[in-house]
Structures are given as structure tokens and as C-alpha cells.
Design an enzyme around this catalytic site. Structure first.
Site, PDB file in Angstrom:
ATOM      1  N   ASP A 290      39.436  29.317  46.520  1.00  0.00           N
ATOM      2  CA  ASP A 290      38.756  29.898  45.371  1.00  0.00           C
ATOM      3  C   ASP A 290      37.307  29.418  45.308  1.00  0.00           C
ATOM      4  O   ASP A 290      37.008  28.269  45.611  1.00  0.00           O
ATOM      5  CB  ASP A 290      39.518  29.502  44.100  1.00  0.00           C
ATOM      6  N   GLU A 337      37.327  33.240  49.118  1.00  0.00           N
ATOM      7  CA  GLU A 337      37.019  34.024  47.914  1.00  0.00           C
ATOM      8  C   GLU A 337      35.502  33.985  47.752  1.00  0.00           C
ATOM      9  O   GLU A 337      34.940  33.058  47.177  1.00  0.00           O
ATOM     10  CB  GLU A 337      37.745  33.419  46.706  1.00  0.00           C
ATOM     11  N   ASP A 390      41.858  37.568  37.591  1.00  0.00           N
ATOM     12  CA  ASP A 390      40.846  37.516  36.533  1.00  0.00           C
ATOM     13  C   ASP A 390      40.459  38.894  36.005  1.00  0.00           C
ATOM     14  O   ASP A 390      39.749  38.980  35.001  1.00  0.00           O
ATOM     15  CB  ASP A 390      39.579  36.823  37.049  1.00  0.00           C
TER      16      ASP A 390
END
Length: 489
Positions: A290, A337, A390
Site C-alpha cells: 500500500d 499500489e 477506499d
């Protein structure tokens, strides 16, 4: 190799005990994936959650969440009795009540622990020895945290806050049972997860894990390795992490995680990171890192700021850290990511590492411009998503977007009926050149925003969604089969 997968958090699986776990529902979900020719199951971080319930803010980057331990397996092993679980049943539907879980789950797990003879438990000593570098600190951290009523380690008595040798030994002695309890929880967590992962792999399903770039301030990681973080002499952060204003928030995102002292990590040859990545691949077949762009440039916000607007970009370790990881662990199946402000240097880092980046159709389909998140701009070496944890669901986003956004989306997909929007998005993604496509389960089920997992920069109603038990319909399985066959996935 072209393949498809599903994004589905463990906590969102159906369960009678208030949260998804490693029990029957997880095995049934793997059966569902296999039936639909899905090759990848992407999950969210498995760490033990703290205040706010976010899996991206955990008490340890190495430890697992005891909430995921399958209680019925403990009944089958003769450790717990079926009647003892009756009071924990809350039904398979509804949102997760983390407050209730905190009050009840540790109580039943403590009963199990007190009935187990650890010296006779096969594999327990081996597990403790193999994981001692993080397990000893974590178990003590959790025991001391309970001793002080759950408060942050920054508010503990100064001797144990600063890990003075005498204090560490004293707390280990007086909290011996609690320390052993947390070791047992981790042993049980890892044992059950290993069995589940093996079942997935045997059925042709790879597990994609998710590793946050940062760790929580109130964590065993920071408490036991203060020298690796930007802290003052009292342990208070000098700077914290976040990201600048963007489409999610005009004030930016103030995550509050302590910033790494990259100079110290470099001096150790990135040993802490190497062990962290090693642990991730003990858990998963593939790992999504991430906020990957933070390794090139990270956003640093002065501690005490109330939002992220006052932050600044700072140079990160860039390729150096990944060379160290590769030299120690070899070539790994890592996904970057790379969402956010993607500079030329970030693009170069991605090329140099060889990691595939991410493309999110959600960002392209509503942009009304030739975004690199639109499929005609994909490269095959990427992982393409309809949306992430998200985002709004596709159905929810389409419902909320303005008329111009709907017009562009309809024109791009070549549809006239709103009922065709979600299925057309998924079909568009499957048809793309992306090697791997991942679709959140909510989008396959065409659910609205009541099924949204997380809304960034908000604290309420996140990480609570649970799927209905009737998701596994023959109609959906047949649809997945057709999609994978049609588009050679």
C-alpha cells in the site's frame, strides 16, 4: 498469464459470531472462487486492529487478528464446548460491532488458552522459536497494554515505556500468563490461517495480501524499535504520515503514523524491512504494498497539525530498499499500489523494480478525460480494479455522479440503460490487456454504498460491512465462468 480475482476482506465473510473468520465460510468462499474460475483472492491486512478498527492501523505488522480465529474449530478440537458459543451468536447479517467483539471474544479465547497444555501442543514451541524476533515483544506489549487499561504505550510508566531492562524483566514475570496467552493466540491464528491458505492453493486460488507501508504509533513495532522512527526523546513523533489534498479529501489525509528514520534503516541494511517482507510471504502468495509511492517520495506532516495541508514531500529510500530485499529474499510476487501523485521518479522506480502497478477503472470512468485509468491506456503488466476498498461501489458511484459524469460513462461503455452500467464496467475490465483483474465482491453483486468498506478521512461506519450468506448463487458463478472463458482469464 491472464487471470481474474475477487477483493473480499476476511472480516466481511458471513459468520454467526459477528465477524468473518477462518471457519467454514472462508472455505466456502474458496469453493466459490474455484467454481467461478477465479485465480486470486485479495484480502485486506490481517493485523490486530486498534482504535478506529482499521486493518491499516494495527498493534503489530507481524501479528494476526485473534478475531479471525475460528471458534468452531476449537470446539472440534475439544478445547471449547458448543454451548459456550451460544451467547456469542449474533446472526450472519448486519454490520460488525467491534465494541461487542472486544468485550466477548478475548473472554472465550482466554477460556480456550487456560484449557490447553502448551507443552503438549504440537508445533507450539517451534512456532515461538521461529517467530521470537517479533513475538516476544508483541506478547509483552499486549500484556502490558492490558495492565495499564489499554492506553497507548506513550502513557505507560516511564521505565517500561523506555524498555529499561529491569522493567522489561519485571513485567515479563508478573504478566507471565498474559504473555503466554498472546503467544497462544498468535500460534492458533497462524495455524488456522496456514490450513486455509493451503486449501486455497490446492484449489488453484492464490492469496493476495495487503501490506501497509506504515505502522501504527501505538504498536509493538514502534515501542520495541523507537530508533527506526522519527520520534523525540519521549517517544512522541516529530512528523507523521498522510497524503496531500486530493479527490478523496480537500484537507488531505492525516494518517498519523510515525515517519521512518530511513538513515537508520539504511545503516542496518534494511533488516527490519527484510524480516517484515519475509513474514508477509509466510502469510500470502502475493503481496500488494500500500502507498508504494512513499518509497520514492513520502508526505511528511508536522506532528500536531489538524489536517494534512501543511505537509511536504521528502525523498524516500527509492530503489535501494528493494535491492536489499531482493538480495535477501529473491524475486517476489509484489504488486505496487502506485495511486496518488505519480511523478516521473515513481514511474522509474516501478520500472526498475519490475513490480506491476495498479489501474482503477473507477478513477477513469468518471473522469471525463483520457485518464490512464481507462482500459485503452493499460499496459499488460498491471493489476486492474473496478475499485478499491477506499472507493464507493460502482453502483453507488454511478448513482451519485453528476449528469456529465453519467453521460461520459454511458458513452464510454456504449450503454443506454443504467441497469447495464456495473456489468459493463466489469466486462470492460475483463476485456482489457491487464494481466490480472480484481473486482470487489460488492461490485459483482451490484451493491450500493451501504456495502462500502471505507470512506477515507472519516472515522464512523468503516470496516463493518458483512456479506449476506446467500451470495453464492449459480447465476453469479455461471457469469464468472463466462467472463473468464470469453476473455481468456
Amino acid at each position: 498469464m491472464r487471470r481474474a480475482g475477487v477483493l473480499m476482506p476476511i472480516f466481511s465473510l458471513p459468520s454467526e459470531y459477528g465477524i468473518g473468520d477462518f471457519g467454514r465460510a472462508a472455505y466456502k468462499f474458496i469453493d466459490f472462487l474455484k467454481s467461478g474460475n477465479q485465480k486470486v483472492w485479495q484480502i485486506l491486512p490481517l493485523g490486530s486492529t486498534s482504535y478506529g478498527d482499521s486493518p491499516y492501523q494495527s498493534f503489530s505488522t507481524f501479528a494476526g487478528n485473534p478475531y479471525y480465529i475460528d471458534l468452531e474449530s476449537l470446539v472440534e478440537e475439544g478445547i471449547l464446548e458448543k454451548r459456550e458459543l451460544a451467547g456469542l451468536k449474533v446472526g450472519k447479517g448486519g454490520k460488525i460491532d467491534y465494541g461487542k467483539l472486544y468485550k466477548t471474544r478475548y473472554e472465550i479465547l482466554l477460556k480456550a488458552f487456560l484449557r490447553v497444555e502448551l507443552e503438549k501442543e504440537e508445533g507450539y514451541n517451534e512456532f515461538c522459536e521461529e517467530n521470537k524476533e517479533w513475538l516476544e515483544d508483541f506478547a509483552l506489549f499486549m500484556a502490558v497494554k492490558r495492565y495499564f487499561g489499554g492506553i497507548s504505550w506513550l502513557k505507560w510508566d516511564i521505565d517500561i515505556r523506555n524498555r529499561r531492562d529491569v522493567a522489561v524483566e519485571w513485567y515479563r514475570e508478573i504478566l507471565d500468563v498474559q504473555v503466554s496467552f498472546h503467544k497462544y493466540l498468535q500460534y492458533t491464528f497462524y495455524k488456522q490461517w496456514k490450513k486455509l491458505r493451503e486449501y486455497a492453493n490446492e484449489n488453484g486460488v492464490l492469496i493476495m495480501g495487503d501490506m501497509p507501508i506504515y505502522v501504527a504509533l501505538d504498536s509493538a513495532d514502534v515501542w520495541s524499535h523507537k530508533e527506526l522512527f522519527m520520534l523525540d526523546e519521549k517517544g512522541v513523533p516529530k512528523e507523521v504520515a498522510g497524503c496531500p489534498p486530493d479527490c478523496f479529501s480537500e484537507l488531505g489525509q492525516l494518517w498519523g503514523n510515525p515517519i521512518y528514520r530511513w538513515d537508520r534503516h539504511r545503516e542496518t541494511g534494511y533488516s527490519w524491512w527484510i524480516e517484515r517482507i519475509r513474514q508477509m510471504f509466510r502469510l500470502y502468495n502475493m503481496v500488494r504494498i500500500d502507498h508504494f509511492l512513499g518509497f520514492e517520495n513520502y508526505y511528511s506532516i508536522p506532528y500536531g497539525d489538524t489536517d494534512a495541508r501543511g505537509g511536504q514531500w521528502v525523498q524516500g529510500p527509492s530503489l535501494e530498499i528493494f535491492i536489499a530485499i531482493k538480495n535477501a529474499l529473491g524475486t517476489l510476487d509484489i504488486i505496487a499500489e502506485d495511486l496518488g501523485i505519480v511523478t516521473d521518479n515513481v514511474k522509474k522506480l516501478l520500472r526498475d523494480t519490475g513490480f506491476p502497478g495498479m489501474r482503477v477503472l473507477h478513477f477513469g470512468i468518471f473522469s471525463r478525460e483520457d485518464s490512464y485509468h481507462l482500459p485503452q491506456n493499460y499496459q499488460n503488466h498491471c493489476v486492474a480494479y473496478t475499485g478499491t476498498h477506499d472507493n464507493e461501489t460502482l453502483y453507488g458511484a454511478y448513482k451519485n455522479v453528476d449528469k456529465k459524469g453519467k453521460k461520459f460513462a454511458n458513452s464510454y461503455l456504449g450503454i443506454k440503460k443504467k441497469e447495464d452500467f456495473v456489468s459493463s464496467c466489469i466486462r470492460c475490465l475483463y476485456a482489457s490487456v491487464a494481466e490480472t483483474v480484481v473486482v470487489p465482491m460488492q461490485d459483482y453483486l451490484e451493491l450500493d454504498n451501504t456495502a462500502r468498506v471505507n470512506t477515507p478521512s472519516t472515522e464512523n461506519d468503516n470496516w463493518q460491512w458483512r456479506i449476506d450468506d446467500n451470495y453464492n448463487s449459480g447465476r453469479l458463478v455461471n457469469r464468472l465462468k463466462r467472463l473468464t472463458k470469453t476473455f481468456s482469464r
